[in-house]
Scaffold this active site. Structure first.
Site, PDB file in Angstrom:
ATOM      1  N   ARG A 100      -9.524  -6.097  -3.324  1.00 59.61           N
ATOM      2  CA  ARG A 100      -9.562  -4.538  -3.578  1.00 59.61           C
ATOM      3  C   ARG A 100     -10.417  -4.146  -4.693  1.00 59.61           C
ATOM      4  NH1 ARG A 100      -4.742  -1.792  -2.578  1.00 59.61           N
ATOM      5  NH2 ARG A 100      -5.715  -0.159  -3.322  1.00 59.61           N
ATOM      6  N   ALA A 109     -13.701  15.453   3.352  1.00 60.29           N
ATOM      7  CA  ALA A 109     -13.866  16.097   2.100  1.00 60.29           C
ATOM      8  C   ALA A 109     -15.241  16.213   1.697  1.00 60.29           C
ATOM      9  CB  ALA A 109     -13.137  14.875   1.166  1.00 60.29           C
ATOM     10  N   GLU A 133      -7.092  16.345   8.186  1.00 62.61           N
ATOM     11  CA  GLU A 133      -6.313  17.017   9.257  1.00 62.61           C
ATOM     12  C   GLU A 133      -5.006  17.581   8.457  1.00 62.61           C
ATOM     13  OE1 GLU A 133      -4.158  12.741  10.646  1.00 62.61           O
ATOM     14  OE2 GLU A 133      -5.811  13.541  11.792  1.00 62.61           O
ATOM     15  N   ASN A 168      -5.629   7.892  -6.758  1.00 58.69           N
ATOM     16  CA  ASN A 168      -6.599   6.729  -6.612  1.00 58.69           C
ATOM     17  C   ASN A 168      -6.785   5.672  -7.982  1.00 58.69           C
ATOM     18  OD1 ASN A 168      -6.715   8.068  -4.304  1.00 58.69           O
ATOM     19  ND2 ASN A 168      -8.764   9.012  -4.816  1.00 58.69           N
ATOM     20  N   CYS A 174       0.378  -6.800 -18.798  1.00 55.58           N
ATOM     21  CA  CYS A 174       1.280  -7.989 -19.094  1.00 55.58           C
ATOM     22  C   CYS A 174       2.433  -7.594 -18.928  1.00 55.58           C
ATOM     23  CB  CYS A 174       1.081  -8.543 -20.504  1.00 55.58           C
ATOM     24  SG  CYS A 174       2.124 -10.056 -20.646  1.00 55.58           S
ATOM     25  N   HIS A 232      -1.104   6.673 -10.441  1.00 54.32           N
ATOM     26  CA  HIS A 232      -0.845   5.390 -10.017  1.00 54.32           C
ATOM     27  C   HIS A 232      -1.754   4.238 -10.665  1.00 54.32           C
ATOM     28  CE1 HIS A 232       1.068   7.244  -6.101  1.00 54.32           C
ATOM     29  NE2 HIS A 232       1.458   7.465  -7.220  1.00 54.32           N
ATOM     30  N   THR A 282      -4.942  13.579   0.646  1.00 54.98           N
ATOM     31  CA  THR A 282      -3.554  12.753   0.554  1.00 54.98           C
ATOM     32  C   THR A 282      -2.706  13.056   1.808  1.00 54.98           C
ATOM     33  OG1 THR A 282      -1.637  12.343  -0.743  1.00 54.98           O
ATOM     34  CG2 THR A 282      -2.763  14.425  -1.117  1.00 54.98           C
ATOM     35  N   SER A 283      -1.964  12.066   2.372  1.00 52.32           N
ATOM     36  CA  SER A 283      -0.907  12.428   3.587  1.00 52.32           C
ATOM     37  C   SER A 283       0.158  12.970   3.307  1.00 52.32           C
ATOM     38  CB  SER A 283      -0.707  11.022   4.393  1.00 52.32           C
ATOM     39  OG  SER A 283      -0.155   9.959   3.156  1.00 52.32           O
TER      40      SER A 283
HETATM   41  C1  BJW Z   1      -9.375  12.395   4.516  1.00 49.64           C
HETATM   42  C2  BJW Z   1     -10.617  11.575   4.945  1.00 49.64           C
HETATM   43  C3  BJW Z   1     -11.716  12.129   4.486  1.00 49.64           C
HETATM   44  C4  BJW Z   1      -8.841  10.487   5.316  1.00 49.64           C
HETATM   45  N1  BJW Z   1     -11.842  13.409   4.009  1.00 49.64           N
HETATM   46  N2  BJW Z   1      -9.456  13.571   4.164  1.00 49.64           N
HETATM   47  C5  BJW Z   1      12.825   8.493   0.254  1.00 49.64           C
HETATM   48  C6  BJW Z   1      12.412   9.668  -0.006  1.00 49.64           C
HETATM   49  C7  BJW Z   1      11.622  10.272  -1.237  1.00 49.64           C
HETATM   50  C8  BJW Z   1      11.220   9.107  -2.019  1.00 49.64           C
HETATM   51  C9  BJW Z   1      11.333   8.058  -1.668  1.00 49.64           C
HETATM   52  C10 BJW Z   1      12.257   7.707  -0.740  1.00 49.64           C
HETATM   53  N3  BJW Z   1      12.214   6.041  -0.882  1.00 49.64           N
HETATM   54  C11 BJW Z   1      11.543   5.658  -2.056  1.00 49.64           C
HETATM   55  C12 BJW Z   1      11.088   6.903  -2.467  1.00 49.64           C
HETATM   56  C13 BJW Z   1      10.089   6.676  -3.588  1.00 49.64           C
HETATM   57  C14 BJW Z   1       8.681   6.357  -3.093  1.00 49.64           C
HETATM   58  C15 BJW Z   1       8.135   6.769  -1.945  1.00 49.64           C
HETATM   59  O1  BJW Z   1       7.669   8.029  -2.160  1.00 49.64           O
HETATM   60  N4  BJW Z   1       8.359   6.103  -0.932  1.00 49.64           N
HETATM   61  C16 BJW Z   1       7.909   6.850   0.321  1.00 49.64           C
HETATM   62  C17 BJW Z   1       7.105   6.140   1.155  1.00 49.64           C
HETATM   63  C18 BJW Z   1       9.296   7.432   1.100  1.00 49.64           C
HETATM   64  N5  BJW Z   1       7.813   6.500  -4.394  1.00 49.64           N
HETATM   65  C19 BJW Z   1       7.809   5.598  -5.537  1.00 49.64           C
HETATM   66  O2  BJW Z   1       8.336   4.462  -5.306  1.00 49.64           O
HETATM   67  C20 BJW Z   1       7.089   6.151  -6.616  1.00 49.64           C
HETATM   68  N6  BJW Z   1       7.767   6.024  -7.854  1.00 49.64           N
HETATM   69  C21 BJW Z   1       8.640   6.760  -8.102  1.00 49.64           C
HETATM   70  O3  BJW Z   1       9.283   7.424  -6.999  1.00 49.64           O
HETATM   71  O4  BJW Z   1       9.487   6.526  -9.108  1.00 49.64           O
HETATM   72  C22 BJW Z   1      10.661   7.207  -9.372  1.00 49.64           C
HETATM   73  C23 BJW Z   1      10.549   8.452 -10.240  1.00 49.64           C
HETATM   74  C24 BJW Z   1       9.811   9.476  -9.611  1.00 49.64           C
HETATM   75  C25 BJW Z   1       9.479  10.703 -10.405  1.00 49.64           C
HETATM   76  C26 BJW Z   1      10.134  10.648 -11.854  1.00 49.64           C
HETATM   77  C27 BJW Z   1      10.491   9.408 -12.417  1.00 49.64           C
HETATM   78  C28 BJW Z   1      10.768   8.229 -11.511  1.00 49.64           C
HETATM   79  C29 BJW Z   1       5.856   5.220  -6.858  1.00 49.64           C
HETATM   80  C30 BJW Z   1       4.799   5.160  -5.827  1.00 49.64           C
HETATM   81  C31 BJW Z   1       3.538   4.184  -6.082  1.00 49.64           C
HETATM   82  C32 BJW Z   1       2.481   4.307  -4.698  1.00 49.64           C
HETATM   83  N7  BJW Z   1       1.596   3.098  -4.987  1.00 49.64           N
HETATM   84  C33 BJW Z   1       0.539   3.080  -3.885  1.00 49.64           C
HETATM   85  C34 BJW Z   1      -0.248   1.920  -4.248  1.00 49.64           C
HETATM   86  C35 BJW Z   1      -1.150   1.650  -5.848  1.00 49.64           C
HETATM   87  C36 BJW Z   1      -1.812   0.579  -6.050  1.00 49.64           C
HETATM   88  C37 BJW Z   1      -2.945   0.092  -4.659  1.00 49.64           C
HETATM   89  O5  BJW Z   1      -3.839   0.859  -4.626  1.00 49.64           O
HETATM   90  O6  BJW Z   1      -2.634  -0.628  -4.158  1.00 49.64           O
HETATM   91  O7  BJW Z   1      -0.196   4.234  -4.313  1.00 49.64           O
HETATM   92  S1  BJW Z   1       1.280   3.155  -2.369  1.00 49.64           S
HETATM   93  C38 BJW Z   1      -0.446   4.449  -1.896  1.00 49.64           C
HETATM   94  O8  BJW Z   1       0.068   5.484  -1.399  1.00 49.64           O
HETATM   95  C39 BJW Z   1      -1.275   4.383  -3.228  1.00 49.64           C
HETATM   96  C40 BJW Z   1      -1.691   5.849  -3.119  1.00 49.64           C
HETATM   97  O9  BJW Z   1      -1.862   6.281  -4.472  1.00 49.64           O
HETATM   98  C41 BJW Z   1      -0.320   6.433  -2.329  1.00 49.64           C
HETATM   99  C42 BJW Z   1      -0.591   7.734  -1.580  1.00 49.64           C
HETATM  100  O10 BJW Z   1      -1.438   7.546  -0.550  1.00 49.64           O
HETATM  101  P1  BJW Z   1      -2.547   8.555  -0.030  1.00 49.64           P
HETATM  102  O11 BJW Z   1      -3.509   8.722  -1.246  1.00 49.64           O
HETATM  103  O12 BJW Z   1      -1.763   9.754   0.420  1.00 49.64           O
HETATM  104  O13 BJW Z   1      -3.575   7.954   1.247  1.00 49.64           O
HETATM  105  P2  BJW Z   1      -2.823   8.236   2.637  1.00 49.64           P
HETATM  106  O14 BJW Z   1      -4.019   6.993   3.449  1.00 49.64           O
HETATM  107  O15 BJW Z   1      -1.475   8.157   2.920  1.00 49.64           O
HETATM  108  O16 BJW Z   1      -3.702   9.479   2.919  1.00 49.64           O
HETATM  109  C43 BJW Z   1      -4.897   9.612   3.260  1.00 49.64           C
HETATM  110  C44 BJW Z   1      -5.157  11.226   3.853  1.00 49.64           C
HETATM  111  O17 BJW Z   1      -6.511  11.299   3.730  1.00 49.64           O
HETATM  112  C45 BJW Z   1      -4.798  11.022   5.035  1.00 49.64           C
HETATM  113  O18 BJW Z   1      -4.091  12.453   5.208  1.00 49.64           O
HETATM  114  C46 BJW Z   1      -6.165  11.236   6.008  1.00 49.64           C
HETATM  115  O19 BJW Z   1      -6.137  12.246   6.897  1.00 49.64           O
HETATM  116  C47 BJW Z   1      -6.835  12.070   4.868  1.00 49.64           C
HETATM  117  N8  BJW Z   1      -8.340  11.573   5.072  1.00 49.64           N
HETATM  118  N9  BJW Z   1     -10.153  10.390   5.469  1.00 49.64           N
HETATM  119  C48 BJW Z   1     -10.698  14.263   3.908  1.00 49.64           C
HETATM  120  N10 BJW Z   1     -13.020  11.768   4.758  1.00 49.64           N
HETATM  121 ZN    ZN Z   2       1.621 -10.405 -22.917  1.00 47.43          ZN
END
Ligand code: BJW
Ligand code: ZN
Length: 244
Positions: free
Chosen positions: A65, A229, A213, A100, A125, A117, A185-186
């Site tokens: 990546r 976008a 969408e 992102n 570390c 993120h 974002t989805s």
């Molecule tokens: C276009 C397009 C174009 C395409 N033009 N549009 C149950 C209920 C609620 C919450 C939880 C639960 N169980 C667990 C949780 C918490 C959990 C969570 O949310 N889980 C769910 C799956 C349910 N969350 C966490 O664990 C987070 N931490 C947390 O909650 O800590 C506790 C806390 C909270 C608050 C205070 C204190 C403590 C951490 C989440 C970490 C996410 N990490 C990742 C990986 C990052 C590293 C890496 O890159 O590898 O982050 S996962 C991945 O998803 C990445 C992204 O940032 C994130 C979001 O994805 P994104 O950006 O929305 O992408 P897509 O693919 O989902 O959507 C793309 C969109 O674009 C789509 O709609 C397309 O249609 C559109 N699109 N082309 C315009 N050209």
């Molecule tokens: Zn160290």
């Protein structure tokens, strides 16, 4: 472009961005049909447990990546550029909160930016929390400059189950927000997916979703604009700047 809400000139704009914002710069999204999570399992690469169990597999995934992101960073698309133009010309404060881990907002010129993120271009570390810029591949053999130990360095990104970064700064921006935009974002991942509800509870902000969408939470927004976008973001920024 349909007629729509026009904010006061000195109002505060908060913009949440996701993977769809960078898709047209050549980076994969996560949850689209050919997205990253259709090829690898979250449990295998994006949790602290995965890293503890098989750090080599997690490093392989992020090395691949990181290499792709290095190439794309030179290529901010018209959506990134439009958001930087908005920040430069808007009278009030513009804050971009990105989920992102790429550097495309920076290379497009955005300055007031929160990477909730983390970023691919840093390592952290696990032993001493030292954070360092990281461009090439990472492995368990790499030694941390902070504690001189090997095996602790990991990508400085937020995995599932970990707390996102800069939540206090984000909370402050959301509470002062007059216009909230959610772009590419989805709406699957919390807490980011809940930001629209936070600003609605405060009660002063107009909320707009700009996405390919309607997302999972589309009905939470006051307004939605749908399409790539690179088309809809510059058009919406033009609409805002015309009101100045
Ligand atoms: C276009 C397009 C174009 C395409 N033009 N549009 C149950 C209920 C609620 C919450 C939880 C639960 N169980 C667990 C949780 C918490 C959990 C969570 O949310 N889980 C769910 C799956 C349910 N969350 C966490 O664990 C987070 N931490 C947390 O909650 O800590 C506790 C806390 C909270 C608050 C205070 C204190 C403590 C951490 C989440 C970490 C996410 N990490 C990742 C990986 C990052 C590293 C890496 O890159 O590898 O982050 S996962 C991945 O998803 C990445 C992204 O940032 C994130 C979001 O994805 P994104 O950006 O929305 O992408 P897509 O693919 O989902 O959507 C793309 C969109 O674009 C789509 O709609 C397309 O249609 C559109 N699109 N082309 C315009 N050209
Ligand atoms: Zn160290």
């Amino acid at each position: 472009m349909p007629q729509s809400f026009t904010p006061e000139k000195n109002s505060n704009i908060v913009i949440l961005t996701g993977a769809g914002t960078s898709q047209e710069s050549g980076l994969e999204t996560f949850r689209d049909p050919d997205g990253i999570w259709s090829k690898v399992r979250i449990e295998d690469v994006a949790t602290p447990e995965a890293f503890a169990k098989d750090p080599d597999a997690v490093h392989d995934f992020y090395n691949m990546r990181r290499a792709r992101h290095r190439v794309a960073t030179a290529n901010p698309n018209p959506a990134h550029l439009a958001l930087a133009r908005l920040e430069a010309q808007w009278v009030g404060e513009v804050t971009v909160i990105t989920q992102n881990v790429d550097l495309l907002h920076e290379s497009g010129g955005t300055q007031n930016l929160i990477h909730m993120h983390g970023v691919h271009s840093k390592a952290r570390c696990n032993h001493c929390q030292y954070i360092v810029e990281w461009q090439g591949d990472m492995s368990t053999a790499d030694v941390c400059d902070g504690c001189s130990c090997a095996g602790g360095l990991r990508p400085h990104v937020v995995w599932f189950g970990e707390t996102p970064l800069e939540l206090d700064r984000i909370q402050g921006a959301l509470l002062e927000c007059d216009l909230f935009l959610s772009i590419g974002t989805s709406g699957n991942v919390y807490p980011a997916a809940g930001f629209v509800s936070v600003v609605q509870q405060v009660g002063r902000a107009h909320t707009v979703e700009l996405n390919l969408e309607p997302s999972l939470g589309a009905d939470k927004f006051d307004e939605g604009r749908y399409g790539p976008a690179t088309a809809i973001v510059p058009a919406y920024v033009d609409h805002l700047l015309e009101s100045l």
